[in-house]
Design an enzyme around this catalytic site. Sequence first.
Site, PDB file in Angstrom:
ATOM      1  N   GLU A   1       0.839  -1.208   0.000  1.00 46.49           N
ATOM      2  CA  GLU A   1       0.000   0.000   0.000  1.00 46.49           C
ATOM      3  C   GLU A   1       0.870   1.253   0.000  1.00 46.49           C
ATOM      4  O   GLU A   1       0.797   2.070   0.912  1.00 46.49           O
ATOM      5  CB  GLU A   1      -0.898  -0.007   1.254  1.00 46.49           C
TER       6      GLU A   1
ATOM      7  N   GLY B   1       2.073   4.954  -0.648  1.00 47.65           N
ATOM      8  CA  GLY B   1       1.445   6.230  -0.963  1.00 47.65           C
ATOM      9  C   GLY B   1       2.504   7.278  -1.263  1.00 47.65           C
ATOM     10  O   GLY B   1       2.748   7.655  -2.410  1.00 47.65           O
TER      11      GLY B   1
ATOM     12  N   CYS C   1      -2.457  33.342  10.226  1.00 49.89           N
ATOM     13  CA  CYS C   1      -2.277  33.916  11.555  1.00 49.89           C
ATOM     14  C   CYS C   1      -2.035  32.839  12.599  1.00 49.89           C
ATOM     15  O   CYS C   1      -2.886  32.577  13.454  1.00 49.89           O
ATOM     16  CB  CYS C   1      -3.489  34.763  11.909  1.00 49.89           C
ATOM     17  N   GLU C   2      -0.900  32.183  12.499  1.00 48.48           N
ATOM     18  CA  GLU C   2      -0.471  31.150  13.445  1.00 48.48           C
ATOM     19  C   GLU C   2       1.053  31.157  13.418  1.00 48.48           C
ATOM     20  O   GLU C   2       1.638  31.196  12.333  1.00 48.48           O
ATOM     21  CB  GLU C   2      -0.883  29.747  12.969  1.00 48.48           C
TER      22      GLU C   2
HETATM   23  C1  LIG Z   1      -1.275   5.928   5.159  1.00 48.39           C
HETATM   24  C2  LIG Z   1      -1.363   4.488   4.892  1.00 48.39           C
HETATM   25  C3  LIG Z   1      -0.588   3.927   3.856  1.00 48.39           C
HETATM   26  C4  LIG Z   1       0.390   4.728   3.025  1.00 48.39           C
HETATM   27  O1  LIG Z   1       1.496   5.157   3.738  1.00 48.39           O
HETATM   28  P1  LIG Z   1       2.725   5.824   2.961  1.00 48.39           P
HETATM   29  O2  LIG Z   1       3.682   6.174   4.036  1.00 48.39           O
HETATM   30  O3  LIG Z   1       2.201   7.015   2.259  1.00 48.39           O
HETATM   31  O4  LIG Z   1       3.271   4.805   2.025  1.00 48.39           O
HETATM   32  C5  LIG Z   1      -0.734   2.586   3.616  1.00 48.39           C
HETATM   33  N1  LIG Z   1      -1.601   1.818   4.338  1.00 48.39           N
HETATM   34  C6  LIG Z   1      -2.336   2.330   5.330  1.00 48.39           C
HETATM   35  C7  LIG Z   1      -3.264   1.440   6.079  1.00 48.39           C
HETATM   36  C8  LIG Z   1      -2.249   3.670   5.646  1.00 48.39           C
HETATM   37  O5  LIG Z   1      -2.986   4.169   6.647  1.00 48.39           O
END
Ligand SMILES: *Cc1c(COP(=O)(O)O)cnc(C)c1O
Length: 426
Positions: free
Chosen positions: A277, A279, A349-350
């Site tokens: 997974e 990202g 404004c922070e």
């Molecule tokens: C956020 C998340 C990802 C992706 O994480 P990255 O660091 O962006 O690769 C994969 N699986 C789950 C369950 C997540 O919550």
Amino acid sequence: MDHFDYRDGELWCEGVALSAIAKAVGTPVYVYSSATLERHFNVFQDAFKGLGVGEPLVAYAVKANSNLSVLSTLAAQGAGADTVSEGEVRRALAAGIPPSRIVFSGVGKTAAELAFAVQTGVCEINVESEPELDLLAEVAARLGKRQAIAIRVNPDVSAGGHAKIATGKSENKFGVSFAEALRLYAKAESLPSIHAAGVACHIGSQITDLTPMREAFAKMRGLVENLRQHGHRVERLDLGGGLGVPYFNQPTPPAPDAFAAMVAEVTQGLDVQLAFEPGRMIAANAGVLISEVIHVHERPEGRRFLVLDAGMNDLIRPAMYDAYHAISPLKEPTGDASLVTYDVVGPVCETGDTFTRDRDLPPLGSGDLVAFLSAGAYGAAMSSEYNSRPLVPEVLVKGDDYAVIRPRPSYDEMLAREPMAPWLKA
Ligand SMILES: *Cc1c(COP(=O)(O)O)cnc(C)c1O
């Protein structure tokens, strides 16, 4: 590797000068490179070719950058989607990702979200607790379906990195313990509306050291073997995301093939389909945030503030995770310009609206353009309209072409979203 580089004294994205986009769309603006997205996905996918049973499922973590055109670019490369809400499942479907490659994760899925995912026919729901298993079994039974699941396990390892993105320690809210996993797996197998397909983990994000991942994956392997000794079928092992990317002044992460070699070693001979997974690793370096310098504010006490038109509402990582992004002027710095030290801040404004302090940059002034690099992941996806700053637009480049893939709302559009309570109308 990405497709942002200086050419003829200017920063380009593929075949388009970023200054041209800034001029046409205005700033701040996110710009993504199709070629970089495609390349990162393919490098990752190719690294795992032939590993495990069938082909590994590479389910891009939608939350990193959920723009429909980004998802569709990845879908065309064969990407699946890891989703954490009904909205993300809907985005994945709208982008053309088939349900057979959609994973639904998340600690708190509602009955309505589970029903939607079951009806959609997603290939795996990652179950993170016993109440969730019970709820899902009930929902699937009501719909007359049998839903494939993986039990999300919390392997109790420290992955390093920032505490706000560590998910794999037992004190974190994610997943169940190994002992719980054994019990829940057996329970899942006994439920007629549930198909126990495998186990999953995801130990954190921006991980730059393979050691904790190796430790977690070895524990997951042990769990698969243990489950099988108890007579359970385990078809899939989902190892999550989390592989880091190079950020300013941060440790260099391992390359995808080093990561894959470690996975190959740890899972050798284990008869399962692998799932991942990723990202950040796909999207981060495929995007930049372009911003214009409003002015330089020098204080008599000595600090020099570079005040930009991008703020923490557009890019919250520095404020939220103490993260740093490289900042490159769109005009290529000439070798002889001596550097100037700036605190780079936004207009919000922070005090937290500070991108970095004491950064050495070429001399900059009002109207100059800069790019925050590696901003394609957890950038626009986490943006907001705090301080009533219209949502930052997004642009996708492909070769010599570009398109606005999320326009900046006008002030009228922004205000029109809030109907006045009838008794307040004049
Ligand atoms: C956020 C998340 C990802 C992706 O994480 P990255 O660091 O962006 O690769 C994969 N699986 C789950 C369950 C997540 O919550």
